[in-house]
Scaffold this motif. Structure first.
Motif, PDB file in Angstrom:
ATOM      1  N   VAL A 133      35.317  33.027  42.202  1.00  0.00           N
ATOM      2  CA  VAL A 133      34.752  33.396  43.629  1.00  0.00           C
ATOM      3  C   VAL A 133      33.413  33.688  43.696  1.00  0.00           C
ATOM      4  CG1 VAL A 133      34.995  35.140  45.298  1.00  0.00           C
ATOM      5  CG2 VAL A 133      36.937  34.780  43.838  1.00  0.00           C
ATOM      6  N   ARG A 134      32.733  33.017  44.418  1.00  0.00           N
ATOM      7  CA  ARG A 134      31.293  32.748  44.631  1.00  0.00           C
ATOM      8  C   ARG A 134      30.602  34.048  44.793  1.00  0.00           C
ATOM      9  NH1 ARG A 134      27.842  28.206  45.754  1.00  0.00           N
ATOM     10  NH2 ARG A 134      26.087  28.639  46.706  1.00  0.00           N
ATOM     11  N   GLY A 135      29.719  34.403  43.862  1.00  0.00           N
ATOM     12  CA  GLY A 135      29.018  35.539  44.231  1.00  0.00           C
ATOM     13  C   GLY A 135      29.723  36.789  43.634  1.00  0.00           C
ATOM     14  N   ALA A 136      30.779  36.844  43.041  1.00  0.00           N
ATOM     15  CA  ALA A 136      31.688  38.186  42.606  1.00  0.00           C
ATOM     16  C   ALA A 136      32.266  38.000  41.139  1.00  0.00           C
ATOM     17  CB  ALA A 136      32.780  38.167  43.627  1.00  0.00           C
ATOM     18  N   GLY A 137      32.019  36.902  40.484  1.00  0.00           N
ATOM     19  CA  GLY A 137      32.773  36.525  39.260  1.00  0.00           C
ATOM     20  C   GLY A 137      34.159  36.291  39.462  1.00  0.00           C
ATOM     21  N   ASN A 138      34.641  36.757  38.111  1.00  0.00           N
ATOM     22  CA  ASN A 138      36.116  36.224  38.302  1.00  0.00           C
ATOM     23  C   ASN A 138      37.076  37.459  38.571  1.00  0.00           C
ATOM     24  OD1 ASN A 138      38.879  35.223  37.293  1.00  0.00           O
ATOM     25  ND2 ASN A 138      38.129  34.868  35.378  1.00  0.00           N
ATOM     26  N   GLN A 139      37.587  37.125  39.842  1.00  0.00           N
ATOM     27  CA  GLN A 139      38.293  38.237  40.441  1.00  0.00           C
ATOM     28  C   GLN A 139      40.039  37.839  40.194  1.00  0.00           C
ATOM     29  OE1 GLN A 139      36.815  38.641  44.447  1.00  0.00           O
ATOM     30  NE2 GLN A 139      35.989  40.528  43.874  1.00  0.00           N
ATOM     31  N   ASN A 140      40.458  38.267  39.150  1.00  0.00           N
ATOM     32  CA  ASN A 140      41.845  38.014  39.048  1.00  0.00           C
ATOM     33  C   ASN A 140      42.458  39.332  38.461  1.00  0.00           C
ATOM     34  OD1 ASN A 140      41.009  37.959  36.550  1.00  0.00           O
ATOM     35  ND2 ASN A 140      41.969  36.352  35.651  1.00  0.00           N
ATOM     36  N   ASN A 141      41.693  40.456  38.677  1.00  0.00           N
ATOM     37  CA  ASN A 141      42.606  41.835  38.365  1.00  0.00           C
ATOM     38  C   ASN A 141      41.971  42.985  39.423  1.00  0.00           C
ATOM     39  OD1 ASN A 141      39.726  42.609  37.615  1.00  0.00           O
ATOM     40  ND2 ASN A 141      39.908  41.864  35.529  1.00  0.00           N
ATOM     41  N   TYR A 142      42.768  43.927  39.485  1.00  0.00           N
ATOM     42  CA  TYR A 142      42.522  44.943  40.344  1.00  0.00           C
ATOM     43  C   TYR A 142      41.170  45.506  40.484  1.00  0.00           C
ATOM     44  CZ  TYR A 142      47.310  45.765  41.852  1.00  0.00           C
ATOM     45  OH  TYR A 142      48.593  45.571  42.252  1.00  0.00           O
ATOM     46  N   ILE A 143      40.398  45.509  39.610  1.00  0.00           N
ATOM     47  CA  ILE A 143      39.226  45.898  39.384  1.00  0.00           C
ATOM     48  C   ILE A 143      38.296  45.388  40.285  1.00  0.00           C
ATOM     49  CG2 ILE A 143      38.135  45.093  37.371  1.00  0.00           C
ATOM     50  CD1 ILE A 143      36.740  48.033  36.747  1.00  0.00           C
ATOM     51  N   GLY A 144      38.710  44.156  40.516  1.00  0.00           N
ATOM     52  CA  GLY A 144      37.597  43.185  41.409  1.00  0.00           C
ATOM     53  C   GLY A 144      37.843  43.424  42.907  1.00  0.00           C
TER      54      GLY A 144
END
Length: 366
Positions: free
Chosen positions: A208-219
């Protein structure tokens, strides 16, 4: 006298033989017609007088498959392409519920009535923004994923009150498989919904652009907040994507899922519970809380994601995209925009706007 009797016997035998031959021919014809039935593409003589629309209506009888999709004016072409892909790739009795705003209804109805989608079963519902009163922070940025219609999926039983099961689809998708297969997917006992896990396949590698790898709840959630800590959720739990939902509406109602989602929306306005790195869907955090370890999973091929993020074109082969049953251009780059992977796949299902207001934008148009 004896000769006459012989002749009578011969005539009777010939008649019996004739009847046997006729019966066999009729049986063979019946078997042929059974094998070459309309399901195999043959049109029988008595069907030749039926119009194509009537044949389609006959084919689409059976259990209704409710599909909810939202329609904003600036993305109306996406809705049309998504609906067309669902309708053309299935003979199921699909009934669309299109949730929209007042400024879009006339344009939507004209687009449907003047194109090959005129026979699609659908109902148009105006979204009541009062549903969100006090549940969204007033200073929330007006992004695509924070507009009122993004929260329509929270109210599935309200919009489809008569159904026991339904499918929700984002508008930036194309369905290449038979939607009935998705509808018939089994949910585990007690589960009100099924989603695609963000760790289930190649789709989980989306950035996700600007947010890193968002594939877990902490994202998505701020685990420093006391309200989140008290829930006992593991921060590294795989998140899920709510762009495609199979909903057991009976369980949804029994468990008061909508009320639970509204509760966490209201809590966020008071406590700011979302992760500071959140860059995509603001509708996801309440769903992650309510459905934590209480949801079923969707077959990965029924939700191939991140076609709208950078690098998706390099990650997926054309063969894989062709085999996928549902494609989702979540991310910044949409297939009707200037830069998108596999926009040619989306183009196959887009139906030009009869009013000329909406048209895809391509690099070569500059």
């Amino acid at each position: 006298m004896t000769l006459r009797r012989v002749n009578v016997v011969i005539l009777i035998l010939l008649a019996v033989a004739f009847l046997i031959i006729v019966q066999r021919n009729l049986l063979n014809l019946s078997d042929f017609l059974h094998k070459e039935s309309p399901d195999a593409g043959m049109v029988l003589p008595f069907e030749a007088e039926l119009s194509l629309d009537q044949v389609q209506d006959m084919e689409r009888k059976g259990e209704e498959i409710p599909v909810l999709i939202t329609a904003t004016e600036d993305r109306l072409g996406a809705v049309i392409a998504a609906m067309n892909s669902v309708y053309q790739n299935s003979k199921a009795n699909v009934v669309f519920t299109i949730v929209t705003m007042n400024d879009t209804t006339d344009h939507l109805r004209m687009w449907l009535s003047q194109t090959k989608l005129k026979n699609v079963k659908h109902k148009v519902i105006i979204f009541n923004q009062e549903l969100l009163s006090g549940k969204i922070p007033k200073d929330l940025k007006t992004t695509e994923t924070s507009k009122p219609l993004a929260f329509a999926r929270f109210y599935l039983p309200l919009f489809i009150p008569e159904a026991e099961k339904a499918i929700y689809l984002d508008d930036d998708i194309i369905v290449q498989g038979d939607i009935q297969e998705l509808f018939e997917a089994n949910l585990k006992p007690g589960h009100a919904a099924a989603f695609s896990e963000d760790c289930d396949s190649a789709s989980s590698k989306g950035i996700v652009r600007g947010a890193g790898n968002q594939n877990n709840y902490i994202g998505f959630l701020d685990f420093k907040k006391e309200s989140i800590k008290k829930l006992g959720m593991r921060a590294n739990t795989c998140s899920f994507n709510p762009g495609v939902i199979i909903a057991n509406l009976t369980e949804w109602r029994n468990q008061n899922i909508t009320q639970q989602l509204e509760h966490w929306m209201e809590r966020n306005t008071q406590e700011d519970l979302y992760s500071k790195t959140l860059a995509e869907s603001v509708t996801t955090p309440p769903l992650l809380i309510v459905f934590y370890k209480r949801h079923s999973s969707i077959d990965p091929l029924w939700h191939v994601r991140h076609l709208g993020t950078t690098g998706a074109g390099n990650r997926y082969s054309p063969q894989f995209v062709k085999a996928a049953k549902l494609l989702h251009w979540n991310g910044h780059y949409k297939p009707w925009g200037r830069a998108s992977s596999f926009s040619d796949v989306w183009d196959k299902w887009f139906i030009p706007d009869p009013t000329g207001k909406f048209h895809p934008v391509r690099r070569h148009s500059d």
